[in-house]
Motif scaffolding. Sequence first.
Motif, mmCIF file in Angstrom:
data_model
loop_
_atom_site.group_PDB
_atom_site.id
_atom_site.type_symbol
_atom_site.label_atom_id
_atom_site.label_comp_id
_atom_site.label_asym_id
_atom_site.label_seq_id
_atom_site.Cartn_x
_atom_site.Cartn_y
_atom_site.Cartn_z
ATOM 1 N N THR A 428 -6.708 3.187 4.578
ATOM 2 C CA THR A 428 -6.366 1.620 4.084
ATOM 3 C C THR A 428 -5.873 1.010 5.442
ATOM 4 O O THR A 428 -5.783 0.004 5.214
ATOM 5 C CB THR A 428 -5.249 1.900 3.204
ATOM 6 O OG1 THR A 428 -4.140 2.404 3.556
ATOM 7 C CG2 THR A 428 -6.012 2.643 2.024
ATOM 8 N N GLU A 433 -1.039 -3.162 -0.470
ATOM 9 C CA GLU A 433 -1.767 -3.200 -1.630
ATOM 10 C C GLU A 433 -2.850 -2.110 -2.065
ATOM 11 O O GLU A 433 -2.892 -1.542 -3.033
ATOM 12 C CB GLU A 433 -2.544 -4.545 -1.516
ATOM 13 C CG GLU A 433 -2.933 -5.091 -3.067
ATOM 14 C CD GLU A 433 -3.753 -6.271 -3.015
ATOM 15 O OE1 GLU A 433 -4.304 -6.625 -3.987
ATOM 16 O OE2 GLU A 433 -3.562 -7.178 -2.081
ATOM 17 N N GLN A 434 -3.743 -1.794 -0.965
ATOM 18 C CA GLN A 434 -4.760 -0.780 -1.137
ATOM 19 C C GLN A 434 -4.019 0.541 -1.307
ATOM 20 O O GLN A 434 -4.365 1.419 -2.324
ATOM 21 C CB GLN A 434 -5.605 -0.769 -0.069
ATOM 22 C CG GLN A 434 -6.525 -1.764 0.181
ATOM 23 C CD GLN A 434 -7.360 -1.810 -1.007
ATOM 24 O OE1 GLN A 434 -7.950 -0.922 -1.690
ATOM 25 N NE2 GLN A 434 -7.967 -2.876 -1.557
ATOM 26 N N THR A 435 -2.776 1.021 -0.431
ATOM 27 C CA THR A 435 -2.346 2.167 -0.376
ATOM 28 C C THR A 435 -1.704 2.449 -2.054
ATOM 29 O O THR A 435 -1.764 3.477 -2.345
ATOM 30 C CB THR A 435 -1.087 2.120 0.563
ATOM 31 O OG1 THR A 435 -1.631 2.086 1.791
ATOM 32 C CG2 THR A 435 -0.292 3.408 0.629
ATOM 33 N N ARG A 437 -2.448 1.146 -4.651
ATOM 34 C CA ARG A 437 -3.620 1.131 -5.684
ATOM 35 C C ARG A 437 -3.945 2.558 -5.828
ATOM 36 O O ARG A 437 -4.060 3.251 -7.003
ATOM 37 C CB ARG A 437 -4.820 0.439 -5.357
ATOM 38 C CG ARG A 437 -5.722 0.818 -6.342
ATOM 39 C CD ARG A 437 -7.280 -0.047 -5.928
ATOM 40 N NE ARG A 437 -7.673 0.314 -4.540
ATOM 41 C CZ ARG A 437 -8.414 1.656 -4.577
ATOM 42 N NH1 ARG A 437 -8.679 2.205 -5.521
ATOM 43 N NH2 ARG A 437 -8.989 1.959 -3.304
ATOM 44 N N ILE A 438 -3.968 3.311 -4.403
ATOM 45 C CA ILE A 438 -4.686 4.569 -4.438
ATOM 46 C C ILE A 438 -3.615 5.604 -4.930
ATOM 47 O O ILE A 438 -3.749 6.719 -5.654
ATOM 48 C CB ILE A 438 -4.833 4.895 -3.151
ATOM 49 C CG1 ILE A 438 -6.173 4.032 -2.490
ATOM 50 C CG2 ILE A 438 -5.395 6.363 -2.786
ATOM 51 C CD1 ILE A 438 -6.497 3.957 -1.033
ATOM 52 N N GLY A 440 -1.054 5.041 -7.023
ATOM 53 C CA GLY A 440 -1.101 5.012 -8.336
ATOM 54 C C GLY A 440 -1.964 5.765 -9.140
ATOM 55 O O GLY A 440 -2.013 5.920 -10.433
ATOM 56 N N GLU A 441 -3.407 5.801 -8.664
ATOM 57 C CA GLU A 441 -4.206 6.622 -9.270
ATOM 58 C C GLU A 441 -4.512 8.166 -8.905
ATOM 59 O O GLU A 441 -5.118 8.828 -9.690
ATOM 60 C CB GLU A 441 -5.606 5.745 -8.861
ATOM 61 C CG GLU A 441 -5.822 4.365 -9.367
ATOM 62 C CD GLU A 441 -7.010 3.909 -8.463
ATOM 63 O OE1 GLU A 441 -7.710 4.483 -7.591
ATOM 64 O OE2 GLU A 441 -7.528 2.901 -9.365
ATOM 65 N N ARG A 449 4.525 3.436 -8.953
ATOM 66 C CA ARG A 449 4.343 2.038 -9.353
ATOM 67 C C ARG A 449 4.992 1.217 -7.969
ATOM 68 O O ARG A 449 4.515 -0.095 -7.835
ATOM 69 C CB ARG A 449 5.195 1.672 -10.704
ATOM 70 C CG ARG A 449 4.792 2.496 -11.752
ATOM 71 C CD ARG A 449 5.504 1.924 -12.960
ATOM 72 N NE ARG A 449 5.299 2.932 -14.206
ATOM 73 C CZ ARG A 449 3.639 2.765 -15.043
ATOM 74 N NH1 ARG A 449 3.075 1.728 -14.614
ATOM 75 N NH2 ARG A 449 3.627 3.662 -15.778
ATOM 76 N N GLY A 569 -12.360 3.822 -3.696
ATOM 77 C CA GLY A 569 -12.516 2.946 -4.914
ATOM 78 C C GLY A 569 -13.887 3.172 -5.477
ATOM 79 O O GLY A 569 -14.806 3.338 -4.949
#
Length: 579
Positions: A428, A433-435, A437-438, A440-441, A449, A569
């Motif tokens: 990333t 923001e991308q970090t 998202r990842i 969190g998944e 969170r 993603g």
Amino acid sequence: MAQTTPEADWVSRIADEVIAEAERRAPGKKVVCASGLSPSGPIHLGNLREVMVPHLVADEIKRRGVPCEHLLSWDDYDRFRKVPAGVEGVDESWNAHIGKPLTAVPAPEGSPYDSWAAHFRSAMEASLAELGVEYRGISQTEQYTSGVYREQILFAMRERARIDAVLERYRTLDKAAAGKGGKQKQQKPADEAEVEAAEGSGAAAEDDGSGGSGEYYPYKPYCTVCERDLTTVTAYDDETTELSYTCQCGHTETVTLREFDHGKLVWKVDWPMRWAFEGVDFEPSGVDHQSPGSSFVVGGQLVREIFDGQQPIGPMYAFVGISGMAKMSSSKGGVPTPADALQIMEAPLLRWMYARRKPNQSFKVAFDQEIQRTYDEWDALERKIAAGSAQPADIAAHLRASTTAAGPLPTTPRPLPYRTLASVVDITAGNDEQTLRILGELDPEQPVRELDEARPRLDRAQRWISTQVPAEQRTRVRDEPDTELLESLDAEQRESLRLLLEGLDEHWSLDGLTQLVYGVPKVQAGLDPDAKPSAELKVAQRAFFALLYKLLVGGDTGPRLPTLLLAVGADRVRKLLGA
């Protein structure tokens, strides 16, 4: 107070010995542990062992409720011996200051500090604070220039003949050894890539004050004109304490030593004097100080015979190396310091490196890919401790690393695997923001969170990627599909991609994608996804992984595929795999 550690590790055993010896020497006296560092340049990770060994022992003594103090002598009244290479803001003009006290040498250009000593001392002080190391710092410049050691200096000058006689025993040994074709045998590091921790400590000079053609004097004045120690004592009167000296700069002077505070005892006399003055019970030293004729060995004779004191318990500590680097010496630029290490690893992990090994065992601090394995070992130990299956010595080392007698050190709330965090921030490029998202998944049942949940470990991993991983080794996800490669695939390869893409949604988590990428070749071979792979199947898995890497990042290897897929993603994965 932090929990007392099990009686199962080297720290506990040394603490037992130190407490017993201190009680024997002076019942009821506070136990004194000591370290010494010379801020002659960057204070490196080898020098840190000079502090960590006494710290860990003193901390264990405090955990037991026994009064104890850790003294850290800043040997900032040592002479400036040479200009370290590669120090930013320093050029050849600093050669003019060689021979001055470190506190009289200007700081590197641009430094906010008023002296060379203060510049390098401050960096180490900040690192020790982050590491949870409690100590009482002593500036040897302040001790000498304020007259604290005045009586000790006058005493040493009165007893100079006896001191010289003790030193001569060891000079004779050296001469005898040289006459037989060699010097006294020195202990050498097992690995030449591991550097002596002595350089950067006050013991580096090994000076006993000999070498002059006249009477022996254990005191060296700094010239009051040029400020350097290029001086020779020419006369001294015990009654009046008048001392005469000449300097290579041409200055000649007679001073009253009882009032003169511009010089110091030579190292081999200074160290035992301090042992007696401070009542030191425990002070380890590097292997160079344990050899015949070294300052520790000679100091043991001087402290007993001259200063009416006792030599501290002083085990040898071995060398500290850096994974991927040839040598570590504070005289060379670019040398990793504790501050450098703390940028890429959390304080408990760095403490663990020093706590888990006995002082006489060498080890390496990883700045390369090995740091990921070190973190894996740390995380595995924490799981064993939680499960109740860890060995007592490992539990003790972990406790010493993660807590002190004053309490626990800061930790990461969600300690995700370091290698996973490194892969994520690599892919990333540190985009928050991308970090998020990842991360969190990774585990949909317990999603991250906020990034603060993964800090400070996340920040350390990001710093490692940006400072230690070469640009050519960084991960760059393709912007567009490799249509030429996709069109060249055979039926079996196309089927493997189809199976992967069909399972993405159902397996979209770190564990799920791990099962999926390893399971696709099994399904193609007619096996259950949970089947143990044969040698033949492992070959098929490696071929499948290589195909995915080529399609996603244009290379044969990269971050772990499950992490890479999450980072890219699902939509982009489908695009790059030709869906």
